[in-house]
Design an enzyme around this catalytic site. Structure first.
Site, PDB file in Angstrom:
ATOM      1  N   TYR A 173       0.852  -1.253  -0.106  1.00 27.70           N
ATOM      2  CA  TYR A 173       0.107   0.096   0.029  1.00 27.70           C
ATOM      3  C   TYR A 173       0.797   1.232   0.127  1.00 27.70           C
ATOM      4  O   TYR A 173       0.585   2.157  -0.869  1.00 27.70           O
ATOM      5  CB  TYR A 173      -0.788   0.152   1.307  1.00 27.70           C
ATOM      6  N   LYS A 177       1.038   3.972  -2.848  1.00 27.85           N
ATOM      7  CA  LYS A 177       0.616   5.608  -2.769  1.00 27.85           C
ATOM      8  C   LYS A 177       1.839   6.622  -2.989  1.00 27.85           C
ATOM      9  O   LYS A 177       1.788   7.632  -3.393  1.00 27.85           O
ATOM     10  CB  LYS A 177       0.259   5.716  -1.367  1.00 27.85           C
TER      11      LYS A 177
END
Length: 282
Positions: A173, A177
């Site tokens: 994640y 991002k």
């Protein structure tokens, strides 16, 4: 739609596409854009937070029903934007149903908090596909239309997990991002000659993705998604034509700008240059 009063300029006549708009931040963005007068394509494939399980409800249709009941214009799209073909289909939905596309809010994302030692290649690829390929593919498809009209607004969704330490969000994640920061910068350069702006928002909001983490931290802040939607509205406004390549953090009604810059004089630089003892930690 009092909950979503814009407090700013009208978006009447504009068409917006919001990915992952079935609940949480995406739903709040779609509702806010519709309240400001935009016709909104609500994209969502109704899956679990890690992208592996189908939900019981058609979330896109549910959000559209809320917008229409409040007097707004919206259309449900269930394209899977984790591939370029699906992203292009979502953009085509806006063009075919509303005759254009002015605003893209790349909100779709999935989360895996797996540590790198347990992370599988499949998990990493799935996280990158939805968060990064989904954003790149949607903008790629939208740019063709926006360039011809010399107008467009794009907002990507990044996270502090990719900007600083201490978030403990998992390698996949955080990597996804962080990649969106670079994507935002590159796209803003490419888009500028055509009157298209590309920015990113780093949200702090209570959603199904963040709820467990916030509960562990004992946060009592008002982290309603609508605080973030207010910033999205500001970034897509007509008056924001001079704002591009920027990253804004929004949480609890507070707004901050993230800036990345090189420094010629810092404790680490001095240490690397042999000008400071190894006890320095900054």
């Amino acid at each position: 739609m009092a909950e979503y009063e814009t407090g700013g300029e009208s978006l009447a006549g504009r068409v917006a596409l919001v990915t992952g708009a079935g609940r949480g931040l995406g739903r709040a963005h779609a509702m806010a854009l519709a309240a400001a007068g935009a016709a909104v394509v609500v994209n969502d494939i109704s899956v679990s937070v890690d992208g592996t399980t189908a939900e019981e409800y058609d979330l896109a249709t549910r959000t559209v029903a809320e917008i229409v009941a409040a007097g707004g214009k919206a259309f449900a799209d269930r394209s899977d934007v984790s591939c370029f073909r699906g992203a292009a289909t979502a953009v085509r939905c806006a063009l075919e149903n509303f005759g254009g596309l002015d605003i893209v809010v790349n909100n779709a994302g999935i989360f895996t908090g797996t540590g790198v030692g347990e992370l599988s290649q499949e998990e990493l690829e799935r996280c990158l596909a939805v968060n990064v390929i989904g954003s790149a593919g949607t903008v790629r498809a939208a740019f063709e239309h926006m360039r011809g009209r010399r107008y467009g607004r794009v907002v990507n969704t990044i996270s502090e997990a990719g900007l600083r330490t201490g978030c403990h969000a998992g390698a996949a994640y955080a990597a996804a991002k962080a990649a969106l920061w670079g994507l935002t910068m590159a796209l803003s350069d490419e888009a500028a000659p055509y009157g298209i702006t590309v920015n990113a928002v780093s949200p702090g909001a209570r959603t199904r993705m963040s709820g467990a983490h916030l509960d562990r931290d004992g946060s009592d802040l008002d982290l309603a998604p609508e605080h973030v939607s207010r910033v999205v509205l500001a970034l897509v406004a007509e008056a924001a034509a001079d704002v591009t390549g920027r990253v804004v953090h929004a949480a609890g009604g507070e707004v901050r700008e993230y800036r990345l810059r090189r420094e010629a004089d810092s404790p680490l630089v001095r240490r690397v240059n042999g000008q400071e003892d190894h006890g320095c930690r900054s």
